[in-house]
Design a protein around this motif. Structure first.
Motif, PDB file in Angstrom:
ATOM      1  N   GLN A  75      48.915  35.058  39.900  1.00  0.00           N
ATOM      2  CA  GLN A  75      50.055  36.092  40.360  1.00  0.00           C
ATOM      3  C   GLN A  75      49.213  37.490  40.177  1.00  0.00           C
ATOM      4  N   LEU A  76      48.638  37.643  39.298  1.00  0.00           N
ATOM      5  CA  LEU A  76      47.702  38.915  38.913  1.00  0.00           C
ATOM      6  C   LEU A  76      46.865  39.105  39.898  1.00  0.00           C
ATOM      7  N   ALA A  77      45.938  38.068  40.354  1.00  0.00           N
ATOM      8  CA  ALA A  77      45.011  38.166  41.299  1.00  0.00           C
ATOM      9  C   ALA A  77      45.519  38.528  42.753  1.00  0.00           C
ATOM     10  N   ASP A  78      46.860  38.006  42.819  1.00  0.00           N
ATOM     11  CA  ASP A  78      47.506  38.280  44.222  1.00  0.00           C
ATOM     12  C   ASP A  78      48.340  39.788  44.266  1.00  0.00           C
ATOM     13  N   ASN A  81      45.803  44.784  40.332  1.00  0.00           N
ATOM     14  CA  ASN A  81      44.295  45.399  40.482  1.00  0.00           C
ATOM     15  C   ASN A  81      43.753  45.252  39.011  1.00  0.00           C
ATOM     16  N   TYR A  82      42.218  45.353  38.995  1.00  0.00           N
ATOM     17  CA  TYR A  82      41.552  45.072  37.767  1.00  0.00           C
ATOM     18  C   TYR A  82      42.005  46.264  37.004  1.00  0.00           C
ATOM     19  N   LEU A  83      41.945  47.465  37.218  1.00  0.00           N
ATOM     20  CA  LEU A  83      42.262  48.466  36.266  1.00  0.00           C
ATOM     21  C   LEU A  83      43.764  48.072  35.643  1.00  0.00           C
ATOM     22  N   GLU A  84      44.732  47.666  36.327  1.00  0.00           N
ATOM     23  CA  GLU A  84      45.868  47.407  35.927  1.00  0.00           C
ATOM     24  C   GLU A  84      46.004  46.188  34.779  1.00  0.00           C
ATOM     25  N   LEU A  85      44.972  45.190  35.176  1.00  0.00           N
ATOM     26  CA  LEU A  85      44.661  44.280  34.163  1.00  0.00           C
ATOM     27  C   LEU A  85      44.070  44.680  33.147  1.00  0.00           C
ATOM     28  N   ASP A 220      36.952  43.750  43.571  1.00  0.00           N
ATOM     29  CA  ASP A 220      37.963  43.962  42.329  1.00  0.00           C
ATOM     30  C   ASP A 220      38.617  42.507  41.936  1.00  0.00           C
ATOM     31  N   ARG A 221      38.571  41.667  42.923  1.00  0.00           N
ATOM     32  CA  ARG A 221      39.305  40.387  42.682  1.00  0.00           C
ATOM     33  C   ARG A 221      38.103  39.479  41.804  1.00  0.00           C
ATOM     34  N   ILE A 222      36.857  39.793  41.853  1.00  0.00           N
ATOM     35  CA  ILE A 222      35.939  39.228  41.067  1.00  0.00           C
ATOM     36  C   ILE A 222      35.910  39.757  39.582  1.00  0.00           C
ATOM     37  N   PHE A 223      36.392  40.875  39.557  1.00  0.00           N
ATOM     38  CA  PHE A 223      36.348  41.582  38.097  1.00  0.00           C
ATOM     39  C   PHE A 223      37.566  41.134  37.520  1.00  0.00           C
ATOM     40  N   MET A 224      38.678  40.848  38.374  1.00  0.00           N
ATOM     41  CA  MET A 224      39.937  40.303  37.677  1.00  0.00           C
ATOM     42  C   MET A 224      39.754  38.905  37.218  1.00  0.00           C
ATOM     43  N   LEU A 225      38.963  38.162  37.830  1.00  0.00           N
ATOM     44  CA  LEU A 225      38.836  36.516  37.624  1.00  0.00           C
ATOM     45  C   LEU A 225      37.865  36.571  36.420  1.00  0.00           C
ATOM     46  N   HIS A 226      37.255  37.446  35.997  1.00  0.00           N
ATOM     47  CA  HIS A 226      36.249  37.325  34.750  1.00  0.00           C
ATOM     48  C   HIS A 226      36.721  38.286  33.578  1.00  0.00           C
ATOM     49  N   ALA A 227      37.915  38.613  33.782  1.00  0.00           N
ATOM     50  CA  ALA A 227      38.221  39.796  32.780  1.00  0.00           C
ATOM     51  C   ALA A 227      38.294  39.279  31.158  1.00  0.00           C
ATOM     52  N   ASP A 228      38.831  38.074  31.016  1.00  0.00           N
ATOM     53  CA  ASP A 228      39.046  37.720  29.891  1.00  0.00           C
ATOM     54  C   ASP A 228      39.252  36.070  29.861  1.00  0.00           C
ATOM     55  N   HIS A 229      39.084  35.380  28.725  1.00  0.00           N
ATOM     56  CA  HIS A 229      39.172  34.044  28.619  1.00  0.00           C
ATOM     57  C   HIS A 229      39.134  33.446  27.146  1.00  0.00           C
ATOM     58  N   GLU A 230      40.123  33.872  26.498  1.00  0.00           N
ATOM     59  CA  GLU A 230      40.413  33.434  25.219  1.00  0.00           C
ATOM     60  C   GLU A 230      39.273  33.695  24.137  1.00  0.00           C
ATOM     61  N   LYS A 316      40.027  28.211  41.784  1.00  0.00           N
ATOM     62  CA  LYS A 316      40.679  27.907  43.264  1.00  0.00           C
ATOM     63  C   LYS A 316      40.902  29.260  43.744  1.00  0.00           C
ATOM     64  N   VAL A 317      41.298  30.375  43.066  1.00  0.00           N
ATOM     65  CA  VAL A 317      41.446  31.710  43.593  1.00  0.00           C
ATOM     66  C   VAL A 317      40.146  32.135  44.220  1.00  0.00           C
ATOM     67  N   MET A 318      39.258  31.871  43.523  1.00  0.00           N
ATOM     68  CA  MET A 318      37.518  32.285  44.035  1.00  0.00           C
ATOM     69  C   MET A 318      37.377  31.466  45.154  1.00  0.00           C
ATOM     70  N   ARG A 319      37.796  30.250  45.351  1.00  0.00           N
ATOM     71  CA  ARG A 319      37.474  29.509  46.599  1.00  0.00           C
ATOM     72  C   ARG A 319      38.169  30.398  47.735  1.00  0.00           C
ATOM     73  N   GLU A 320      39.514  30.347  47.672  1.00  0.00           N
ATOM     74  CA  GLU A 320      40.182  31.358  48.841  1.00  0.00           C
ATOM     75  C   GLU A 320      39.607  32.433  49.001  1.00  0.00           C
ATOM     76  N   THR A 321      39.139  33.399  48.016  1.00  0.00           N
ATOM     77  CA  THR A 321      38.461  34.486  48.358  1.00  0.00           C
ATOM     78  C   THR A 321      37.231  34.405  48.780  1.00  0.00           C
ATOM     79  N   CYS A 322      36.556  33.374  48.598  1.00  0.00           N
ATOM     80  CA  CYS A 322      35.323  33.053  49.168  1.00  0.00           C
ATOM     81  C   CYS A 322      35.547  32.926  50.762  1.00  0.00           C
ATOM     82  N   HIS A 323      36.641  32.054  51.196  1.00  0.00           N
ATOM     83  CA  HIS A 323      36.622  31.859  52.537  1.00  0.00           C
ATOM     84  C   HIS A 323      37.258  33.345  53.290  1.00  0.00           C
ATOM     85  N   GLU A 324      37.917  34.030  52.559  1.00  0.00           N
ATOM     86  CA  GLU A 324      38.483  35.307  53.055  1.00  0.00           C
ATOM     87  C   GLU A 324      37.373  36.192  53.462  1.00  0.00           C
ATOM     88  N   VAL A 325      36.320  36.252  52.538  1.00  0.00           N
ATOM     89  CA  VAL A 325      35.201  37.196  52.413  1.00  0.00           C
ATOM     90  C   VAL A 325      34.436  36.790  53.665  1.00  0.00           C
TER      91      VAL A 325
END
Ligand code: SDX
Length: 427
Positions: A75-78, A81-85, A220-230, A316-325
């Motif tokens: 939902q966040l990726a969709d 944006n990164y600064l909001e995150l 921005d999507r790449i930044f979001m997907l790497h932002a944090d992970h426990e 999964k989100v990265m794969r979709e973004t990959c195809h889009e880009v």
């Protein structure tokens, strides 16, 4: 408050250890009392050890769930944006319009670095790995913000966080410019966070540079997907460094160092190199065979995860973004065909199914970064600058806890017992 208790029976002694349940995830046994009973726990690699209590990010590895302050990454990726995150991770809630505008303005006005920072790069060889430069220069930031820094003041901790989130893209782009022998590019305040990074990476004095909105959105999507992970390896490194009261800029440099390893953040660079080494779809079986061979150190980079035993939702989100880009840029990259076929084969292979090895965040990111024009050696730098907000949010959470302690694990000692030294002519 303990919900349940674990009873430990050792010889004729038995004692109880409290069990706590979080709002989600695995219950924990509080083993702090073991020390008084004359025992330590033993858990190399912390496979079953919780190091802290945290409210920032939650992962359910079995279900492939990733929540940031409760919001699913999909939902966040969709919708965000990164600064909001960044605001969400730091403050605990998504910002309203006024809060967002103020936060964006604050970050924007911290993007420049002290002019002396430029001189630090001159000591590096031109073929220095950008991660080596990032380690050194981020650590050097601590020399600009130390004397009057009070890390026990929440406002000063927040300002350190803002500076780091703002300056990591500037320093990262400087590391790239240094490797290609082009002049450093100053940030522009009218650009968004992702646009600014691309501007500092790719603009040159000789001509105007127009930031592509497609690439800025992908970045921005790449930044979001790497932002944090426990409590991953680099975040745990930042927490351990910070637990001694070390300067926050030095703690983030420690996180950069830990992330560099190919088992962690270095996997995106290693994964693209692996896809290039495989080269074509018909060579995939040969490499899958090697990955399963215990005597071969080769591993499928971008596959497997300590926590996810299901699909990494970021992949999964990265794969979709990959195809889009690739579609929007009209790029036919044979590496994407290799990646898609490798993913298909691996997900059907009994070895990978049995060991629950799925593509992780690093599997597709390299293909997108390559399409954006980012050189492979900069992939982990992008991961590090994206993860800075996660690192500093955990650092801030730890320091805001009353009575937090310095981290100091114990060990199982299997070396010599006491023995007397002999003079060298008796050895
Ligand atoms: C990141 O922790 C995080 O959250 C990290 C991260 C984050 O956002 O911070 O998600 C980012 O680091 C993602 C992971 C990127 N790394 C890679 O893609 C490198 C390749 N993957 C591995 O090296 C491995 O899967 C790890 C390091 C990610 C996890 O390793 P573990 O949990 O210590 O598991 P393991 O190495 O013990 O592997 C379990 C089994 C082993 O076989 P057995 O000894 O049981 O027979 O699975 C095998 C491994 O040999 N295995 C693989 C494999 N990964 C694990 N076999 C082939 N290819 C692989 N990629």
């Amino acid at each position: 408050m303990a919900d349940k208790k674990a009873v430990v029976q050792i010889d004729d002694k038995s004692f109880e250890l409290p069990i706590y349940s979080g709002t989600a995830g695995t219950d924990v046994i509080d083993v702090r009392a073991l020390g008084q009973q004359g025992y330590f726990t033993f858990d190399p690699g912390f496979m079953s050890t919780g190091s802290c209590e945290s409210k920032i990010t939650f992962i359910d590895g079995g279900k492939g769930v990733l929540l940031h302050r409760g919001y699913p990454i999909e939902q966040l990726a969709d919708k965000s944006n990164y600064l909001e995150l960044c605001y969400l991770l730091l403050e605990g809630e998504l910002p309203n319009h006024a809060q967002y505008e103020d936060f964006e303005n604050t970050i924007t006005r911290h993007t420049m670095v002290h002019e002396k920072i430029a001189s630090f790069f001159q000591g590096f060889r031109v073929d220095a790995h950008p991660m080596a430069m990032l380690c050194g220069v981020v650590g050097a930031l601590s020399s600009f913000y130390h004397s009057d820094l009070d890390i026990n003041d929440p406002e000063q901790r927040k300002r350190s966080a803002h500076r780091l989130i703002a300056k990591l893209p500037t320093i990262s782009a400087m590391a790239y410019k240094y490797t290609v022998g082009q002049p450093f590019v100053y940030p522009r305040n009218e650009l968004s966070y992702a646009e600014n990074f691309l501007h500092m990476m790719f603009s040159v004095p000789a001509e105007d540079y127009k930031v592509s909105p497609i690439l800025a959105k992908a970045m921005d999507r790449i930044f979001m997907l790497h932002a944090d992970h426990e409590q991953n390896a680099s975040t745990s490194t930042v927490r351990l460094a910070g637990s001694s009261g070390a300067n926050p800029y030095a703690c983030i440099a420690a996180g950069v160092a830990s992330l560099w390893g190919p088992a962690h953040g270095g996997a995106n660079e290693a994964c693209l190199k692996m896809l290039q080494q495989i080269g074509s779809v018909d060579r995939i079986p040969e490499f899958v065979k090697r990955a399963k061979d215990k005597d071969d150190s080769f591993r499928l980079m971008g596959f497997g995860h300590r926590v996810y035993k299901n699909f990494d939702p970021r992949a999964k989100v990265m794969r979709e973004t990959c195809h889009e880009v690739l579609k929007e840029l009209n790029i036919k990259d044979p590496l994407l065909d290799v990646a898609m076929e490798l993913e298909r084969i691996a997900l059907e292979d009994p070895y990978f199914i049995e060991k629950k090895l799925y593509p992780n965040v690093d599997f597709y990111s390299g293909i997108i970064l390559k399409a954006i024009g980012i050189p492979t050696s900069m992939f982990t730098v992008i991961f590090a600058m994206s993860r800075t907000v996660g690192w500093i949010s955990h650092w801030d959470e730890m320091l805001s806890e009353k009575g937090h302690k310095i981290g100091r694990p114990r060990q199982l000692y299997t070396g010599y017992n006491t023995r007397d030294i002999k003079d060298i002519d008796q050895r």
